[in-house]
Design a protein around this motif. Structure first.
Motif, PDB file in Angstrom:
ATOM      1  N   GLY A  44       0.758  -1.309   0.031  1.00 49.72           N
ATOM      2  CA  GLY A  44      -0.030  -0.017   0.061  1.00 49.72           C
ATOM      3  C   GLY A  44       0.957   1.294   0.086  1.00 49.72           C
ATOM      4  O   GLY A  44       1.938   1.245   0.402  1.00 49.72           O
ATOM      5  N   ASP A  45       0.480   2.371  -0.432  1.00 44.33           N
ATOM      6  CA  ASP A  45       1.060   3.598  -0.362  1.00 44.33           C
ATOM      7  C   ASP A  45       0.913   4.487   0.583  1.00 44.33           C
ATOM      8  O   ASP A  45       1.789   5.376   1.065  1.00 44.33           O
ATOM      9  N   ALA A  46      -0.290   4.094   1.455  1.00 46.20           N
ATOM     10  CA  ALA A  46      -0.630   5.402   2.526  1.00 46.20           C
ATOM     11  C   ALA A  46      -0.225   4.902   3.778  1.00 46.20           C
ATOM     12  O   ALA A  46      -0.421   3.764   4.114  1.00 46.20           O
ATOM     13  N   TRP A  47       0.577   5.756   4.298  1.00 43.70           N
ATOM     14  CA  TRP A  47       0.779   5.956   5.918  1.00 43.70           C
ATOM     15  C   TRP A  47      -0.668   6.265   6.782  1.00 43.70           C
ATOM     16  O   TRP A  47      -1.083   7.165   6.330  1.00 43.70           O
ATOM     17  N   GLN A  48      -0.891   5.414   7.651  1.00 41.47           N
ATOM     18  CA  GLN A  48      -2.092   5.675   8.572  1.00 41.47           C
ATOM     19  C   GLN A  48      -1.624   6.138   9.716  1.00 41.47           C
ATOM     20  O   GLN A  48      -0.613   5.226  10.248  1.00 41.47           O
ATOM     21  N   PHE A  49      -2.299   7.301  10.642  1.00 38.66           N
ATOM     22  CA  PHE A  49      -1.636   7.536  11.973  1.00 38.66           C
ATOM     23  C   PHE A  49      -2.681   6.970  12.871  1.00 38.66           C
ATOM     24  O   PHE A  49      -3.951   7.039  12.792  1.00 38.66           O
ATOM     25  N   TYR A  50      -2.171   6.075  14.052  1.00 35.78           N
ATOM     26  CA  TYR A  50      -2.967   5.476  14.976  1.00 35.78           C
ATOM     27  C   TYR A  50      -2.549   6.135  16.164  1.00 35.78           C
ATOM     28  O   TYR A  50      -1.368   6.070  16.785  1.00 35.78           O
ATOM     29  N   ALA A  51      -3.386   6.714  16.928  1.00 35.85           N
ATOM     30  CA  ALA A  51      -3.203   7.338  18.198  1.00 35.85           C
ATOM     31  C   ALA A  51      -3.505   6.455  19.273  1.00 35.85           C
ATOM     32  O   ALA A  51      -4.094   5.315  18.959  1.00 35.85           O
ATOM     33  N   GLY A  52      -3.050   6.909  20.481  1.00 32.43           N
ATOM     34  CA  GLY A  52      -3.301   5.983  21.477  1.00 32.43           C
ATOM     35  C   GLY A  52      -4.624   5.564  21.707  1.00 32.43           C
ATOM     36  O   GLY A  52      -5.582   6.651  21.670  1.00 32.43           O
ATOM     37  N   GLY A  53      -4.901   4.508  22.148  1.00 33.26           N
ATOM     38  CA  GLY A  53      -6.614   4.116  22.210  1.00 33.26           C
ATOM     39  C   GLY A  53      -6.816   3.661  20.931  1.00 33.26           C
ATOM     40  O   GLY A  53      -8.268   3.044  21.042  1.00 33.26           O
ATOM     41  N   THR A  54      -6.473   3.724  20.020  1.00 36.63           N
ATOM     42  CA  THR A  54      -6.842   3.308  18.604  1.00 36.63           C
ATOM     43  C   THR A  54      -6.265   1.934  18.329  1.00 36.63           C
ATOM     44  O   THR A  54      -5.261   1.549  18.892  1.00 36.63           O
ATOM     45  N   SER A  55      -6.841   1.136  17.088  1.00 29.91           N
ATOM     46  CA  SER A  55      -6.630  -0.154  16.864  1.00 29.91           C
ATOM     47  C   SER A  55      -6.492  -0.221  15.297  1.00 29.91           C
ATOM     48  O   SER A  55      -7.135   0.251  14.523  1.00 29.91           O
ATOM     49  N   PHE A  56      -5.688  -1.223  14.832  1.00 30.83           N
ATOM     50  CA  PHE A  56      -5.798  -1.571  13.419  1.00 30.83           C
ATOM     51  C   PHE A  56      -5.646  -3.102  13.342  1.00 30.83           C
ATOM     52  O   PHE A  56      -4.799  -3.633  14.154  1.00 30.83           O
ATOM     53  N   GLU A  57      -6.111  -3.518  12.414  1.00 27.52           N
ATOM     54  CA  GLU A  57      -6.020  -5.015  11.775  1.00 27.52           C
ATOM     55  C   GLU A  57      -5.144  -5.402  10.738  1.00 27.52           C
ATOM     56  O   GLU A  57      -5.302  -4.627   9.873  1.00 27.52           O
ATOM     57  N   VAL A  58      -4.405  -6.406  10.884  1.00 30.35           N
ATOM     58  CA  VAL A  58      -3.434  -6.833   9.756  1.00 30.35           C
ATOM     59  C   VAL A  58      -3.856  -8.036   9.296  1.00 30.35           C
ATOM     60  O   VAL A  58      -3.975  -9.133  10.227  1.00 30.35           O
TER      61      VAL A  58
END
Lengths: 93, 93
Positions: B58-72
């Motif tokens: 992917g091209d885009a960097w996403q920003f994740y602040a404290g308290g947020t989640s992402f799945e891979v």
């Protein structure tokens, strides 16, 4: 920069770090009951699982679910009891 | 029961545990950029600090602040970039 801290023969382990001049650790408490002494005041936040906590000198066990926090005064001690592995963030205040 | 995992010459370290038959780790990412491959799918939750994340391909960097989640997804890879130490909970799904 990061440190690995081992307590109670590996039953409590944490990774220490520093940000903005403040120290903190993330760690895991295996099932069991453990006593921790504090130097300065600490804020403990449960990030996975749940924990029973009793301040030394107090009678009452309090239950802290995932997502909740408690603070412990400096130069004191507290007991924790985990029924399953419990992950935490400890911030030194 | 608990494990200590060291990656990138100690710049990423975690403590592994298991609860309810599921594996998870809590760890810290030191400042820098790192690539992680996945076996199974993972959910990463930022517990202290913040993290920039880009999935491989992917091209885009996403920003994740404290308290947020992402799945891979499983059998994939992702890049993380931390500007200050970042603590996380990683749950293997």
């Amino acid at each position: 920069m990061l440190t690995h801290n081992v307590y109670f023969e590996g039953q409590v382990q944490s990774i220490g770090f520093e940000r903005n001049g403040r120290s903190a650790t993330v760690g895991v408490i295996a099932p069991g009951e453990f006593r921790f002494g504090t130097g300065g005041a600490e804020r403990m936040t449960i990030t996975s699982g749940a924990l029973h906590v009793r301040l030394e000198g107090g009678d009452a066990w309090q239950f802290y679910a995932g997502g909740t926090s408690f603070e412990v005064p400096g130069k004191s001690a507290f007991f924790v009891r985990a029924e399953a592995p419990c992950a935490y963030l400890c911030e030194f205040l």
